[in-house]
Design an enzyme around this catalytic site. Structure first.
Site, PDB file in Angstrom:
ATOM      1  N   ALA A  64      -4.093   2.953  -6.667  1.00 35.77           N
ATOM      2  CA  ALA A  64      -4.370   1.583  -6.267  1.00 35.77           C
ATOM      3  C   ALA A  64      -3.379   1.216  -5.176  1.00 35.77           C
ATOM      4  O   ALA A  64      -2.316   1.824  -5.066  1.00 35.77           O
ATOM      5  CB  ALA A  64      -4.229   0.666  -7.465  1.00 35.77           C
ATOM      6  N   GLY A 118      -4.848   5.200  -9.784  1.00 35.64           N
ATOM      7  CA  GLY A 118      -6.249   4.821  -9.616  1.00 35.64           C
ATOM      8  C   GLY A 118      -7.084   5.930  -8.985  1.00 35.64           C
ATOM      9  O   GLY A 118      -8.298   5.992  -9.199  1.00 35.64           O
ATOM     10  N   GLU A 149      -8.056   8.071 -11.780  1.00 37.51           N
ATOM     11  CA  GLU A 149      -9.007   7.303 -12.593  1.00 37.51           C
ATOM     12  C   GLU A 149     -10.377   7.220 -11.921  1.00 37.51           C
ATOM     13  O   GLU A 149     -11.414   7.273 -12.588  1.00 37.51           O
ATOM     14  CB  GLU A 149      -8.429   5.910 -12.856  1.00 37.51           C
ATOM     15  CG  GLU A 149      -7.193   5.994 -13.750  1.00 37.51           C
ATOM     16  CD  GLU A 149      -6.416   4.692 -13.838  1.00 37.51           C
ATOM     17  OE1 GLU A 149      -5.902   4.245 -12.777  1.00 37.51           O
ATOM     18  OE2 GLU A 149      -6.329   4.114 -14.928  1.00 37.51           O
ATOM     19  N   GLU A 154       1.748   5.418 -12.938  1.00 39.97           N
ATOM     20  CA  GLU A 154       1.935   3.975 -13.054  1.00 39.97           C
ATOM     21  C   GLU A 154       3.247   3.598 -13.721  1.00 39.97           C
ATOM     22  O   GLU A 154       3.885   2.607 -13.360  1.00 39.97           O
ATOM     23  CB  GLU A 154       0.772   3.348 -13.834  1.00 39.97           C
ATOM     24  CG  GLU A 154      -0.535   3.276 -13.060  1.00 39.97           C
ATOM     25  CD  GLU A 154      -1.419   4.508 -13.208  1.00 39.97           C
ATOM     26  OE1 GLU A 154      -0.930   5.569 -13.669  1.00 39.97           O
ATOM     27  OE2 GLU A 154      -2.609   4.410 -12.853  1.00 39.97           O
TER      28      GLU A 154
HETATM   29  C1  HXC Z   1      -0.198   1.687  -0.934  1.00 40.39           C
HETATM   30  C2  HXC Z   1       0.369   3.794  -0.247  1.00 40.39           C
HETATM   31  C3  HXC Z   1       0.089   4.309  -1.520  1.00 40.39           C
HETATM   32  C4  HXC Z   1      -0.367   3.412  -2.528  1.00 40.39           C
HETATM   33  C5  HXC Z   1       0.737   5.925  -0.290  1.00 40.39           C
HETATM   34  N1  HXC Z   1       0.760   4.829   0.483  1.00 40.39           N
HETATM   35  N2  HXC Z   1       0.335   5.646  -1.509  1.00 40.39           N
HETATM   36  N3  HXC Z   1       0.212   2.494   0.027  1.00 40.39           N
HETATM   37  N4  HXC Z   1      -0.499   2.112  -2.178  1.00 40.39           N
HETATM   38  N5  HXC Z   1      -0.693   3.818  -3.760  1.00 40.39           N
HETATM   39  C6  HXC Z   1       1.163   4.724   1.890  1.00 40.39           C
HETATM   40  C7  HXC Z   1       2.661   4.846   2.045  1.00 40.39           C
HETATM   41  O1  HXC Z   1       3.267   3.591   1.804  1.00 40.39           O
HETATM   42  C8  HXC Z   1       2.776   5.258   3.483  1.00 40.39           C
HETATM   43  O2  HXC Z   1       2.583   4.127   4.314  1.00 40.39           O
HETATM   44  C9  HXC Z   1       1.562   6.174   3.675  1.00 40.39           C
HETATM   45  O3  HXC Z   1       0.639   5.821   2.621  1.00 40.39           O
HETATM   46  C10 HXC Z   1       1.895   7.623   3.535  1.00 40.39           C
HETATM   47  O4  HXC Z   1       2.572   7.822   2.301  1.00 40.39           O
HETATM   48  P1  HXC Z   1       3.973   8.592   2.189  1.00 40.39           P
HETATM   49  O5  HXC Z   1       4.600   8.157   0.920  1.00 40.39           O
HETATM   50  O6  HXC Z   1       4.757   8.428   3.436  1.00 40.39           O
HETATM   51  O7  HXC Z   1       3.465  10.094   2.080  1.00 40.39           O
HETATM   52  P2  HXC Z   1       4.191  11.306   1.341  1.00 40.39           P
HETATM   53  O8  HXC Z   1       5.671  11.282   1.601  1.00 40.39           O
HETATM   54  O9  HXC Z   1       3.424  12.512   1.730  1.00 40.39           O
HETATM   55  O10 HXC Z   1       4.018  11.045  -0.234  1.00 40.39           O
HETATM   56  C11 HXC Z   1       2.714  11.059  -0.802  1.00 40.39           C
HETATM   57  C12 HXC Z   1       2.771  10.436  -2.217  1.00 40.39           C
HETATM   58  C13 HXC Z   1       3.415   9.035  -2.145  1.00 40.39           C
HETATM   59  C14 HXC Z   1       3.576  11.339  -3.174  1.00 40.39           C
HETATM   60  C15 HXC Z   1       1.319  10.366  -2.730  1.00 40.39           C
HETATM   61  O11 HXC Z   1       2.767   8.294  -1.114  1.00 40.39           O
HETATM   62  C16 HXC Z   1       3.288   8.250  -3.400  1.00 40.39           C
HETATM   63  O12 HXC Z   1       4.035   8.476  -4.374  1.00 40.39           O
HETATM   64  N6  HXC Z   1       2.410   7.256  -3.422  1.00 40.39           N
HETATM   65  C17 HXC Z   1       2.235   6.367  -4.569  1.00 40.39           C
HETATM   66  C18 HXC Z   1       1.555   7.084  -5.683  1.00 40.39           C
HETATM   67  C19 HXC Z   1       1.396   6.161  -6.879  1.00 40.39           C
HETATM   68  O13 HXC Z   1       2.372   5.710  -7.479  1.00 40.39           O
HETATM   69  N7  HXC Z   1       0.147   5.866  -7.216  1.00 40.39           N
HETATM   70  C20 HXC Z   1      -0.164   4.997  -8.332  1.00 40.39           C
HETATM   71  C21 HXC Z   1      -0.393   3.644  -7.807  1.00 40.39           C
HETATM   72  S1  HXC Z   1      -0.565   2.507  -9.127  1.00 40.39           S
HETATM   73  P3  HXC Z   1       3.594   3.778   5.530  1.00 40.39           P
HETATM   74  O14 HXC Z   1       3.067   2.474   6.037  1.00 40.39           O
HETATM   75  O15 HXC Z   1       4.943   3.726   4.931  1.00 40.39           O
HETATM   76  O16 HXC Z   1       3.394   4.925   6.466  1.00 40.39           O
HETATM   77  C22 HXC Z   1      -2.146   2.627  -9.597  1.00 40.39           C
HETATM   78  C23 HXC Z   1      -2.511   1.681 -10.650  1.00 40.39           C
HETATM   79  C24 HXC Z   1      -3.902   1.852 -11.153  1.00 40.39           C
HETATM   80  O17 HXC Z   1      -2.904   3.386  -9.121  1.00 40.39           O
HETATM   81  C25 HXC Z   1      -4.317   0.673 -11.891  1.00 40.39           C
HETATM   82  C26 HXC Z   1      -3.347   0.168 -12.878  1.00 40.39           C
HETATM   83  C27 HXC Z   1      -2.440  -0.911 -12.417  1.00 40.39           C
END
Ligand code: HXC
Length: 257
Positions: free
Chosen positions: A65, A108, A111, A131
């Site tokens: 998400a 997400g 999911e 999460e």
């Molecule tokens: C918003 C995101 C994002 C996310 C990545 N980006 N994931 N933006 N929401 N979930 C953005 C980053 O901010 C960044 O933007 C760009 O995408 C590239 O990501 P990087 O982190 O620079 O890439 P990398 O170093 O290759 O790392 C990849 C990654 C990391 C390991 C996937 O991005 C990451 O950990 N993302 C979050 C994963 C996560 O926690 N997902 C769960 C979300 S919660 P900029 O502008 O900085 O370039 C969820 C909840 C579901 O899904 C419903 C319940 C609440």
């Protein structure tokens, strides 16, 4: 319909929805949710579409998400808008849905893949429910669908530690149907989708409904639903065609009626 965050393609009886927010690793914001759900529902209304593939990019199916969009929301806001509730509409799509996953399928993203009927993974796929590292828990069905897919032990491991699971582990645990080399992912998904789409659509819907019942009901009720649907299949032209084709040693040509 004109979409901003997804691409929609049709090839024969297979449709492909490609998540297209590459700069955010396909993070699922409210616009992506609205567009994926609308596209899937629109395709579901078309009997010319026999299977739908949902895919992302080489690097990310979806990295979850959109954290930036939700970070500052209050309880009243997320509760009031029923944040992520609309994703459940995918469970009412009757056309078979195939997730083709390469790279990150986190939160997400994992999911969304599990909302599909089956997952085909590239060897680069990484699944996880991180999460907890953000101070929340899965909110699009992860705690339920992952547990049903891989069992309590591995679901607890992933949901409590937030660690990622590679494609091989995901296949061993029963989360994904097949793992293929990354460069062949879309071709493999297309082959599976075309195969499914070559069957009778109403019968494929019945088959999907029967398998899904295994997650919603008792064994006795599920078997009863299966037998009634099996009997109902005999009311279709496609049952007559399928069995006649076998007897006549020729390929079946299903009409969807
Ligand atoms: C918003 C995101 C994002 C996310 C990545 N980006 N994931 N933006 N929401 N979930 C953005 C980053 O901010 C960044 O933007 C760009 O995408 C590239 O990501 P990087 O982190 O620079 O890439 P990398 O170093 O290759 O790392 C990849 C990654 C990391 C390991 C996937 O991005 C990451 O950990 N993302 C979050 C994963 C996560 O926690 N997902 C769960 C979300 S919660 P900029 O502008 O900085 O370039 C969820 C909840 C579901 O899904 C419903 C319940 C609440």
């Amino acid at each position: 319909t004109d979409f901003q965050t997804i691409l929609l393609e049709r090839d024969g009886r297979t449709a492909t929805i490609t998540l297209n927010r590459p700069k955010a690793l396909n993070a699922l914001n409210s616009e992506v949710m609205a567009e994926v759900v609308a596209a899937a529902e629109e395709l579901d209304q078309d009997p010319g579409v026999g299977a739908i593939i949902i895919t992302g990019s080489e690097k990310a199916f979806a990295a979850g998400a959109d954290i930036k969009e939700m970070a500052d929301k209050t309880f009243a806001q997320v509760y009031g808008e029923n944040l992520f509730g609309a994703w459940e509409r995918l469970t009412r799509v009757r056309t078979p849905l195939i997730a083709a996953v390469a790279g990150y399928a986190l939160g997400g993203g994992c999911e969304l893949a599990m909302l599909c009927d089956l997952i085909i993974a590239a060897d680069t796929a990484k699944f996880g429910q991180p999460e907890i590292t953000l101070g929340v828990i899965p909110g699009m069905g992860g705690s339920q669908r992952l547990t049903r897919a891989v069992g309590k032990a591995k679901a607890m491991d992933l949901v409590l530690t937030g660690r990622q699971m590679g494609a091989d582990e995901a296949e061993r645990s029963g989360l994904v149907a097949r793992v293929v080399p990354a460069e062949g992912l879309l071709a493999a998904a297309k082959e599976v989708a075309d195969k499914i789409a070559s069957m009778s659509l109403p019968i494929a819907m019945m088959a999907k409904d029967a398998v899904n019942a295994a997650f919603e009901t008792t064994l006795a009720e599920g078997v009863r639903l299966e037998r009634r649907s099996f009997h109902a299949a005999f009311a279709t032209d496609d049952q007559k065609e399928g069995m006649a084709a076998f007897v006549e040693k020729r390929p079946a040509n299903f009409s969807g009626s």
